[in-house]
Write a protein that holds these residues in place. Structure first.
Motif, PDB file in Angstrom:
ATOM      1  N   GLY A 175       0.807  -1.223   0.000  1.00 57.82           N
ATOM      2  CA  GLY A 175       0.000   0.000   0.000  1.00 57.82           C
ATOM      3  C   GLY A 175       0.835   1.266   0.000  1.00 57.82           C
ATOM      4  N   THR A 211      -2.529   6.631   4.972  1.00 62.50           N
ATOM      5  CA  THR A 211      -2.583   5.199   5.257  1.00 62.50           C
ATOM      6  C   THR A 211      -2.376   4.384   3.975  1.00 62.50           C
ATOM      7  N   LEU A 269      -3.985   2.104   2.958  1.00 63.21           N
ATOM      8  CA  LEU A 269      -5.259   1.718   2.375  1.00 63.21           C
ATOM      9  C   LEU A 269      -5.997   2.902   1.770  1.00 63.21           C
ATOM     10  N   ARG A 306      -8.149   4.931   8.371  1.00 65.34           N
ATOM     11  CA  ARG A 306      -8.275   3.483   8.147  1.00 65.34           C
ATOM     12  C   ARG A 306      -6.895   2.856   8.082  1.00 65.34           C
ATOM     13  N   PRO A 343      -4.122  -0.073   8.716  1.00 60.46           N
ATOM     14  CA  PRO A 343      -4.150  -1.537   8.867  1.00 60.46           C
ATOM     15  C   PRO A 343      -3.502  -1.971  10.180  1.00 60.46           C
ATOM     16  N   ILE A 368      -1.342  -6.464   4.580  1.00 57.13           N
ATOM     17  CA  ILE A 368      -2.504  -6.527   3.678  1.00 57.13           C
ATOM     18  C   ILE A 368      -2.073  -7.116   2.344  1.00 57.13           C
ATOM     19  N   HIS A 402      -6.254  -6.897  -1.757  1.00 55.60           N
ATOM     20  CA  HIS A 402      -6.971  -5.955  -0.915  1.00 55.60           C
ATOM     21  C   HIS A 402      -6.448  -4.540  -1.112  1.00 55.60           C
ATOM     22  N   ILE A 403      -5.148  -4.470  -1.335  1.00 55.81           N
ATOM     23  CA  ILE A 403      -4.563  -3.154  -1.587  1.00 55.81           C
ATOM     24  C   ILE A 403      -5.218  -2.538  -2.825  1.00 55.81           C
ATOM     25  N   SER A 451      -8.669  -1.336  -2.098  1.00 52.01           N
ATOM     26  CA  SER A 451      -8.770  -0.084  -1.336  1.00 52.01           C
ATOM     27  C   SER A 451      -8.297   1.082  -2.191  1.00 52.01           C
ATOM     28  N   TRP A 484     -13.422  -0.986  -1.999  1.00 52.43           N
ATOM     29  CA  TRP A 484     -13.313  -1.862  -0.830  1.00 52.43           C
ATOM     30  C   TRP A 484     -14.718  -2.156  -0.295  1.00 52.43           C
ATOM     31  N   ILE A 539     -13.606  -4.655   6.148  1.00 54.23           N
ATOM     32  CA  ILE A 539     -12.609  -3.786   6.764  1.00 54.23           C
ATOM     33  C   ILE A 539     -12.214  -4.248   8.161  1.00 54.23           C
ATOM     34  N   THR A 553      -8.358  -3.745   9.576  1.00 50.24           N
ATOM     35  CA  THR A 553      -7.959  -2.412  10.032  1.00 50.24           C
ATOM     36  C   THR A 553      -8.344  -2.223  11.481  1.00 50.24           C
TER      37      THR A 553
END
Lengths: 560, 347
Positions: free
Chosen positions: B42, B90, B92, B141, B143, B147, B151-152, B155, B160, B165, B169
């Motif tokens: 991320g 973040t 995410l 948000r 993590p 991740i 999922h990265i 997001s 997402w 979540i 997170t």
């Protein structure tokens, strides 16, 4: 003699790569005589000398060729024997590139000295004698600033000096003239310093020298031996430790007030070359005719120090050092931090020319373009005067020169340390020079405006005064006239039947009327003459003339 | 010979602004590696995306201002701004967060004020503060574990699913401490207690390593980081000793959140900090103090951005008030040897 570390550090400053070894590999070299010596009559601040020789004169080495009278001045001497071939304007060794009056000598190759004698017991001679000798010898500060030494030594009566600081720092890179002088002629330096110490009745001589001059320190130690009055104070090699105020602070802890001189804190600063010149003048009777100049840079293949006669063209000097003229992109007089460039090499060496750098692009590349200031503050960290170079830059850029003055712009010594460290390559010193120039211009204009205002005010006053006087006279006359009228009226009253019908006419009106009538008559008579010559009818004019004549007679009798 | 008549000084070391910025980028690499190692790709994606956006926006602004783009891009300031923002948000974060943030940071907070060297506020922090206030959910948000790339990507592309979540997170250590403090839960609060998260410890250490690299290379001076960290440590120690239960330990304050990043990379931005070293000491100390105040009694768990922005406001005043004495002026006189009044300087 004590060898010690300097007690105080340099405030700010930068450590520069010193580039000294290039020119210290050989001893001081002698030069062949140049075909012409061009000696400027003004080589520093002060009054220009007046030439006392004429074209065609033969002069001897050391003969005075320029005479002075002002306090801040030095006389000028012929550097070798020869004939005067010209006295005129030539380009001189000065950043302004203005021309100066110079005496041009064609050497005869004999190098024949004029008669001269030194003093034997110089440390017991009267101080005034020594001062006169130094003044006559034309000695000026040879560290670069060139202030006439005789004038500097003529302190006011009550300025006590207890320390003579001998400035052997030579903090600028590339310059090694003082270093070589100390290595080879330390005795001249020390004796000269002792003479100055005697003249000022000082207690101590402190020699300030950087730690990159080990050989010079040794040479000085050999000469000084056990003399308890002389201390060698060694400082780390940082630029600009050689600036006089900074040197005095590092060696003695005394801070020279910004508006004063080093003598205000009891210190007299003297460059080593100047001290050696004092020795030669007093002990050997020789005026200042030559100096040691470093010739270095990648543009010369044999960099070295040379004993150069004052007036030697730099081109001659460069040829002796085997210069590759096509490679030279910048000719710098002085060091890379504060030196100025020359546009060509046909300029002569003067008393203050301590170094010539024949630089190629490899030495000093063309400066990269200026980028915006990122306010990193490095410039303030290195400033030896603790100024705020960033603020001064903003003020110079926005033309707020009075704010720059408030931030002590006048204290800037233009050492260039700030511009050296700036990561955005901003030519800071150029901005400050510009601001200083603008301030000087503003001040001059303010002074001119003040003078103009004073003159205007006085003129206004004077005119007002004249008006008032006129008015007073007018009043007086009116009063007198009114009085006269009164008297006339009184007379008329006393003689009542004389002229009751006639209006009271005053004499002035009568005179005017009489004059008018006379002029009318004259005009009429002229017209008659003209008519007579043209054979016109003159009867009307003759009748007019009769009438006017009668009027004039009447008025005349009225007057009388 | 063709002689140039430039004026002094004639010599210059090769250091320039572009090099300075490059060193800052190198110093951020340990932190980038740490974030990627701990939380997945991320942060790396954010960093690349933000740098790309920053450079694009900078070029656009330079073009609009009719300045030579290549010359001004070489100073590297846009890259550093992008990198700093990329590392602050973040891992995410959705893609549009960076877009909005950098549009505010570069054209508005920098070029509208005149470009490099003229901005009063730290552009990366202005962007961060804007985003934090406007998009609190997306910005907080963080993590709690590694991740996976899928999922990265989810997001990042803002797709997402809201259900997935909660597992991945959670609150950061500072968040946790603040919530429990607000709920007056008394915890076993020791110097190195359970609130200290190894992950955040590692990230802060990575930033600190980068900072020490910058100090060694003389890119930054010690004044701001030392003043910042000392004042934060002092305040937090004082309050911690006073009441261990309610106030976080100094170790927590120093080694979580954005403390180390702020101390070495954000607060030391030369453009927005006072330019003199004595001013920088005051500046750094005040930032540290403000961070403590906002973290403990303010509405946000982490306070570096706000503290820095508040002190950016004060930087010109600090400069004006703390001007040093010029050499040769206002010298304190002393009598020397009882004879005459000679002077001696004091620094």
């Amino acid at each position: 003699m004590t060898l010690q570390k300097a007690p105080y550090p340099l405030i700010g400053g930068v450590h520069l790569p010193d580039h000294k070894h290039e020119s210290t590999q050989k001893p001081i070299q002698t030069l062949t005589l140049a075909p012409r010596l061009i000696i400027p009559l003004l080589q520093h601040i002060g009054e220009e000398a007046k030439p006392i020789v004429a074209m065609g004169d033969h002069v001897l080495k050391g003969q005075k060729i320029g005479e002075v009278r002002a306090f801040v001045s030095t006389p000028v001497h012929a550097s070798t024997s020869g004939t005067i071939v010209d006295i005129g304007l030539y380009p001189v060794d000065h950043p302004s590139q203005l021309h100066g009056l110079c005496v041009v000598i064609e050497p005869d190759g004999l190098d024949e000295w004029a008669a001269h004698t030194g003093l034997d017991d110089y440390l017991n001679a009267p101080i005034s004698t020594l001062l006169a000798i130094i003044k006559e010898a034309g000695i000026a500060g040879m560290g670069g600033a060139g202030f006439p030494t005789g004038s500097k030594l003529s302190l006011k009566e009550h300025t006590p000096v207890d320390i003579v600081v001998l400035n052997a720092m030579e903090c600028e890179p590339y310059i090694t003239a003082d270093d070589m002088l100390m290595r080879e002629r330390a005795n001249e330096v020390i004796e000269g310093a002792k003479i100055v110490q005697y003249m000022l009745q000082a207690q101590q001589i402190i020699i300030g020298i950087e730690d990159n001059k080990a050989q010079a320190i040794n040479a000085l130690q050999q000469i000084i031996k056990d003399d308890s009055q002389i201390i060698i104070s060694v400082t780390p090699t940082r630029y600009p430790s050689g600036a006089a105020r900074q040197t005095v602070y590092m060696l003695t802890g005394r801070e020279v007030p910004a508006s004063g001189r080093t003598t205000d804190v009891g210190v007299f600063c003297l460059n080593v070359a100047t001290a050696a010149a004092v020795y030669r003048a007093v002990v050997l009777g020789e005026p200042l005719l030559s100096r040691i100049t470093t010739v270095t840079g990648l543009g010369v293949s044999q960099a070295a120090n040379f004993e150069v006669l004052i007036g030697t063209p730099i081109k001659h000097l460069l040829s002796q050092a085997k210069a590759q003229f096509e490679q030279i992109s910048r000719l710098i007089i002085g060091g890379p931090m504060m030196g100025y460039t020359l546009p060509h090499a046909d300029i002569a060496v003067i008393k203050t020319t301590n170094c010539v750098i024949a630089a190629t692009n490899k030495d000093f590349a063309p400066p990269p373009p200026e980028m915006p200031c990122i306010r990193c503050g490095d410039c303030a960290v290195v400033c030896p005067v603790v100024l705020l170079p960033q603020q001064l830059l903003w003020f110079a850029k926005s033309k707020e020169f009075d704010k720059a003055k408030q931030h002590n712009l006048d204290d800037c010594i233009e050492c260039g340390a700030c511009a050296y460290v700036c990561p955005s390559n901003i030519p800071l010193v150029q901005y400050y020079r510009y601001a200083k120039g603008e301030l000087a211009t503003q001040q001059q204009e303010a002074e001119k405006a003040e003078i103009a205002r004073v003159r205007f005010e006085s003129r206004k006053e004077r005119l007002a005064q004249e008006e008032a006087d006129k008015e007073a006279k007018r009043q007086a006359r009116q009063i007198a006239a009114a009085k006269a009228k009164e008297d006339a009226a009184k007379q008329l009253e006393l003689a009542p039947q004389q002229n009751t019908a006639a209006p009271a006419i005053d004499s002035k009106t009568l005179m005017i009327a009489a004059a008018t009538a006379r002029s009318n008559l004259k005009k009429a008579q002229k017209r008659l003459l003209a008519a007579q010559t043209t054979q016109e009818d003159t009867t009307a004019i003759e009748q007019e003339i009769e009438q006017l004549q009668a009027e004039v007679t009447k008025l005349q009798t009225g007057l009388s | 010979m063709m002689l140039s008549t430039l004026s002094s000084p004639h010599t210059h070391p090769p250091k320039n602004t572009g090099q300075v910025m490059r060193q800052v980028c190198y110093a951020l690499c340990p932190a980038l590696l740490a974030l990627t190692w701990i939380f997945g790709l991320g942060s790396l994606i954010n960093a690349i995306w933000c740098v790309f956006l920053a450079v694009t926006l900078e070029s656009l602004c330079l073009k609009l201002r009719n300045k030579p783009i290549k010359f001004y891009l070489k100073d590297g300031s846009a890259i550093v701004t992008g990198l700093l923002l990329g590392l602050s948000i973040t891992p995410l974060a959705p893609w549009w967060l960076a877009v909005i943030g950098l549009i505010f940071a570069i054209p508005i907070a920098k070029h509208l004020y005149g470009g490099l060297g003229q901005n009063p506020f730290n552009p990366a922090m202005i962007a961060y503060a804007l985003l934090l206030i406007s998009f609190p959910v997306e910005m907080t948000r963080w993590p709690t574990q590694f991740i996976t790339p899928e999922h990265i990507m989810q997001s990042f592309s803002s797709s997402w699913p809201s259900m997935g979540i909660d597992k991945l997170t959670g609150a950061t250590p500072l968040d946790l401490f603040k919530t429990s403090a607000q709920q007056h839960i008394i915890n076993n609060n020791t110097w190195l207690n359970g609130y200290l998260d190894n992950k955040w410890l590692m990230i802060n250490t990575a930033f600190a390593l980068g900072g020490i690299y910058l100090l060694a290379k003389k890119i930054i001076t010690w004044h701001i980081p030392v003043a910042f960290l000392s004042s934060l440590a002092l305040l937090s120690t004082a309050f911690f000793m006073f009441d261990e239960a309610r106030y976080a330990s100094p170790v927590l304050h120093l080694l979580t959140g954005a403390t180390m990043m702020g101390a070495f990379f954000i607060a030391t931005d030369p453009v927005t900090a006072p330019s003199a070293n004595q001013g920088r000491l005051v500046y750094g100390a005040m930032i540290g103090a403000l961070i403590y105040v906002i973290r403990t009694w303010g509405g946000y768990p982490d306070a570096v951005a706000f503290a820095v922005l508040l002190m950016n406001l004060a930087a010109p005043l600090i400069d004006t008030l703390l001007q040093p004495r010029t050499f040769g002026h206002d010298i304190k006189p002393i009598t020397w040897r009882g004879k005459n009044e000679l002077t001696h300087g004091h620094y």
